[in-house]
Design an enzyme around this catalytic site. Structure first.
Site, PDB file in Angstrom:
ATOM      1  N   CYS A   1       0.815  -1.227   0.000  1.00  0.00           N
ATOM      2  CA  CYS A   1       0.000   0.000   0.000  1.00  0.00           C
ATOM      3  C   CYS A   1       0.846   1.274   0.000  1.00  0.00           C
ATOM      4  O   CYS A   1       0.338   2.354  -0.302  1.00  0.00           O
ATOM      5  CB  CYS A   1      -0.938   0.021   1.187  1.00  0.00           C
ATOM      6  SG  CYS A   1      -1.972  -1.446   1.266  1.00  0.00           S
TER       7      CYS A   1
ATOM      8  N   HIS B   1      -3.447   7.244   2.779  1.00  0.00           N
ATOM      9  CA  HIS B   1      -3.858   5.959   2.214  1.00  0.00           C
ATOM     10  C   HIS B   1      -5.260   5.641   2.739  1.00  0.00           C
ATOM     11  O   HIS B   1      -5.517   5.746   3.941  1.00  0.00           O
ATOM     12  CB  HIS B   1      -2.846   4.888   2.621  1.00  0.00           C
ATOM     13  CG  HIS B   1      -3.289   3.499   2.314  1.00  0.00           C
ATOM     14  ND1 HIS B   1      -3.870   3.159   1.112  1.00  0.00           N
ATOM     15  CD2 HIS B   1      -3.244   2.351   3.054  1.00  0.00           C
ATOM     16  CE1 HIS B   1      -4.166   1.866   1.130  1.00  0.00           C
ATOM     17  NE2 HIS B   1      -3.797   1.358   2.285  1.00  0.00           N
TER      18      HIS B   1
ATOM     19  N   ASN C   1     -10.336  -0.178   0.344  1.00  0.00           N
ATOM     20  CA  ASN C   1      -8.869  -0.079   0.344  1.00  0.00           C
ATOM     21  C   ASN C   1      -8.351  -0.649  -0.980  1.00  0.00           C
ATOM     22  O   ASN C   1      -8.444  -1.852  -1.214  1.00  0.00           O
ATOM     23  CB  ASN C   1      -8.324  -0.871   1.543  1.00  0.00           C
ATOM     24  CG  ASN C   1      -6.808  -0.857   1.612  1.00  0.00           C
ATOM     25  OD1 ASN C   1      -6.134  -0.397   0.693  1.00  0.00           O
ATOM     26  ND2 ASN C   1      -6.274  -1.376   2.701  1.00  0.00           N
TER      27      ASN C   1
HETATM   28  O1  UT7 Z   1      -3.600  -1.245   3.570  1.00  0.00           O
HETATM   29  C1  UT7 Z   1      -3.351  -1.832   4.807  1.00  0.00           C
HETATM   30  C2  UT7 Z   1      -4.352  -2.929   5.023  1.00  0.00           C
HETATM   31  N1  UT7 Z   1      -4.825  -3.196   6.321  1.00  0.00           N
HETATM   32  C3  UT7 Z   1      -5.465  -2.338   7.135  1.00  0.00           C
HETATM   33  O2  UT7 Z   1      -5.593  -1.183   6.973  1.00  0.00           O
HETATM   34  C4  UT7 Z   1      -6.113  -2.998   8.334  1.00  0.00           C
HETATM   35  C5  UT7 Z   1      -5.943  -2.265   9.611  1.00  0.00           C
HETATM   36  N2  UT7 Z   1      -6.870  -2.798  10.596  1.00  0.00           N
HETATM   37  C6  UT7 Z   1      -8.188  -2.476  10.572  1.00  0.00           C
HETATM   38  O3  UT7 Z   1      -8.636  -1.696   9.762  1.00  0.00           O
HETATM   39  C7  UT7 Z   1      -9.065  -3.068  11.644  1.00  0.00           C
HETATM   40  O4  UT7 Z   1      -8.277  -3.779  12.561  1.00  0.00           O
HETATM   41  C8  UT7 Z   1     -10.165  -4.006  11.069  1.00  0.00           C
HETATM   42  C9  UT7 Z   1     -11.201  -3.178  10.330  1.00  0.00           C
HETATM   43  C10 UT7 Z   1      -9.574  -5.051  10.162  1.00  0.00           C
HETATM   44  C11 UT7 Z   1     -10.885  -4.713  12.213  1.00  0.00           C
HETATM   45  O5  UT7 Z   1     -11.394  -3.765  13.119  1.00  0.00           O
HETATM   46  P1  UT7 Z   1     -11.142  -3.952  14.695  1.00  0.00           P
HETATM   47  O6  UT7 Z   1     -11.874  -2.852  15.356  1.00  0.00           O
HETATM   48  O7  UT7 Z   1      -9.674  -4.043  14.910  1.00  0.00           O
HETATM   49  O8  UT7 Z   1     -11.893  -5.305  14.989  1.00  0.00           O
HETATM   50  P2  UT7 Z   1     -11.300  -6.659  15.601  1.00  0.00           P
HETATM   51  O9  UT7 Z   1     -10.306  -7.272  14.690  1.00  0.00           O
HETATM   52  O10 UT7 Z   1     -10.910  -6.362  16.977  1.00  0.00           O
HETATM   53  O11 UT7 Z   1     -12.587  -7.578  15.562  1.00  0.00           O
HETATM   54  C12 UT7 Z   1     -13.725  -7.286  16.356  1.00  0.00           C
HETATM   55  C13 UT7 Z   1     -14.781  -8.363  16.125  1.00  0.00           C
HETATM   56  C14 UT7 Z   1     -14.246  -9.775  16.157  1.00  0.00           C
HETATM   57  O12 UT7 Z   1     -15.197 -10.542  16.857  1.00  0.00           O
HETATM   58  P3  UT7 Z   1     -14.917 -11.039  18.368  1.00  0.00           P
HETATM   59  O13 UT7 Z   1     -13.669 -11.845  18.285  1.00  0.00           O
HETATM   60  O14 UT7 Z   1     -14.748  -9.756  19.148  1.00  0.00           O
HETATM   61  O15 UT7 Z   1     -16.155 -11.797  18.690  1.00  0.00           O
HETATM   62  C15 UT7 Z   1     -14.242 -10.213  14.719  1.00  0.00           C
HETATM   63  O16 UT7 Z   1     -14.441 -11.601  14.558  1.00  0.00           O
HETATM   64  O17 UT7 Z   1     -15.375  -8.201  14.837  1.00  0.00           O
HETATM   65  C16 UT7 Z   1     -15.412  -9.457  14.156  1.00  0.00           C
HETATM   66  N3  UT7 Z   1     -15.330  -9.223  12.709  1.00  0.00           N
HETATM   67  C17 UT7 Z   1     -16.402  -9.004  11.944  1.00  0.00           C
HETATM   68  N4  UT7 Z   1     -17.719  -8.948  12.211  1.00  0.00           N
HETATM   69  C18 UT7 Z   1     -18.546  -8.684  11.194  1.00  0.00           C
HETATM   70  C19 UT7 Z   1     -14.218  -9.181  11.954  1.00  0.00           C
HETATM   71  N5  UT7 Z   1     -14.546  -8.922  10.670  1.00  0.00           N
HETATM   72  C20 UT7 Z   1     -15.912  -8.806  10.652  1.00  0.00           C
HETATM   73  C21 UT7 Z   1     -16.837  -8.548   9.616  1.00  0.00           C
HETATM   74  N6  UT7 Z   1     -18.135  -8.484   9.934  1.00  0.00           N
HETATM   75  N7  UT7 Z   1     -16.464  -8.334   8.338  1.00  0.00           N
END
Ligand code: UT7
Length: 311
Positions: free
Chosen positions: A112, A236, A266
């Site tokens: 990215c 980004h 993204n």
């Molecule tokens: O270009 C670089 C590429 N990468 C990035 O920019 C990613 C950077 N990270 C992020 O943007 C965030 O970490 C995410 C958007 C990927 C995730 O957000 P978060 O607030 O960090 O959520 P989390 O990983 O802590 O997950 C929270 C919950 C989890 O459930 P439990 O374990 O708390 O029960 C996940 O299983 O959300 C769940 N979850 C979803 N639920 C519904 C994860 N993906 C999804 C989904 N829909 N698509």
């Protein structure tokens, strides 16, 4: 010799996939995606359109916008992690299509942050006087490395391409300062393994928030400028929460940050040039504006540039 942007172009696939469409194929919700990422919809390229096709369209548009012919291009740099194949490079493929037969050509792999790496590589060639015009493209067909059964990643990405023609500009304009960096020890947090992208979202999130803020302030410092001098922040477009953290670190009002993540998701190396095109087409970039671009991605990699708009 200062190097600046002479023209911009982009290509967006027609097909729009909304959060509601994703709700039908995986266990997710529009509400979760919007509140955690800011994404509402993304573009997905059809099977018959590969990375080089999108790169070609964006490059053609950038050449037209710059009023530079393909024969005048000395170097083509394509930032991508989703090339059509490992070789020939996407850069060589579009060199042929464009008829830019004088140009050297290679791909740049910095995920990215790829467009930042490509822009600074171009700038060095122009600044040294070795080359006059460099075509750079950020392009991804992330849909071909997305596991549509993994809701942790599938909801985040989109396809697209953005391109810029760089060339000499007058004193005080163009690239004023830059910062590029990498930390291979964090490579395990965001990678392609086998056919698909795997990500430790939380780790990448923490890294991104820290690095985007530090690099943005770093390029201002190197250019002898302050937060108050910034006219536009082009981060980004990965996640609105990460983008907001960068904006707050610079103390900028909402309208001074570009936001396209809600429409395109993204798009990795394509996100910054596509966002620049959006701002240019909306008439939001004026001569002499100070633009700070900042990106981060798999590698881990990062890069930021302070650029004074204009020729
Ligand atoms: O270009 C670089 C590429 N990468 C990035 O920019 C990613 C950077 N990270 C992020 O943007 C965030 O970490 C995410 C958007 C990927 C995730 O957000 P978060 O607030 O960090 O959520 P989390 O990983 O802590 O997950 C929270 C919950 C989890 O459930 P439990 O374990 O708390 O029960 C996940 O299983 O959300 C769940 N979850 C979803 N639920 C519904 C994860 N993906 C999804 C989904 N829909 N698509």
């Amino acid at each position: 010799m200062n190097a600046g942007i002479l023209g911009l172009g982009r290509y967006l696939p027609d097909k729009i996939v909304t959060n509601a469409d994703l709700e039908k194929i995986m266990d997710t919700s529009d509400e979760w995606i919007r509140t955690r990422t800011g994404i509402e919809e993304r573009r997905i390229a059809n099977d018959d359109i590969d990375t080089s096709d999108m790169a070609y369209e964006a490059a053609k548009a950038a050449l037209k916008n710059a009023e530079i012919s393909a024969e005048e291009i000395d170097l083509i740099l394509v930032a991508t992690v989703t090339p059509d194949q490992s070789f020939p490079s996407v850069a060589c493929m579009i060199q042929e299509k464009l008829g830019a037969m004088k140009a050297a050509a290679m791909d740049v792999s910095a995920a990215c942050a790829g467009f930042m790496y490509a822009m600074i590589t171009a700038q060095q060639f122009i600044q040294s006087g070795a080359y006059k015009h460099v075509l750079i493209v950020g392009v991804e067909k992330l849909s071909k490395v997305t596991n549509w059964e993994d809701r942790n990643t599938a909801v985040l990405f989109g396809d697209g391409a953005g391109a810029a023609v760089l060339g000499p500009v007058s004193d005080g304009k163009g690239v004023l300062s830059f910062e590029l960096g990498a930390d291979g020890t964090g490579g395990k947090h965001l990678l392609q393994e086998g056919d698909f992208i795997h990500m430790n979202g939380r780790e990448v999130f923490k890294f991104a928030v820290r690095q985007m803020g530090e690099s943005s302030l770093g390029v201002l410092d190197k250019a002898g400028l302050t937060k108050e001098d910034v006219d536009l922040l082009v981060p980004h477009q990965a996640n609105i929460r990460i983008m907001e953290a960068s904006r707050e670190r610079l103390g900028l009002p909402l309208e001074k940050m570009t936001k396209t993540v809600h429409k395109y998701g993204n798009t990795s190396s394509a996100s910054i040039p596509m966002a620049l095109v959006e701002e240019m087409e909306a008439g939001r970039i004026k001569d002499n504006d100070l633009i700070v671009m900042v990106g981060f991605g798999g590698g881990l990699t990062w890069g930021a540039i302070a650029l004074r708009w204009g020729k």
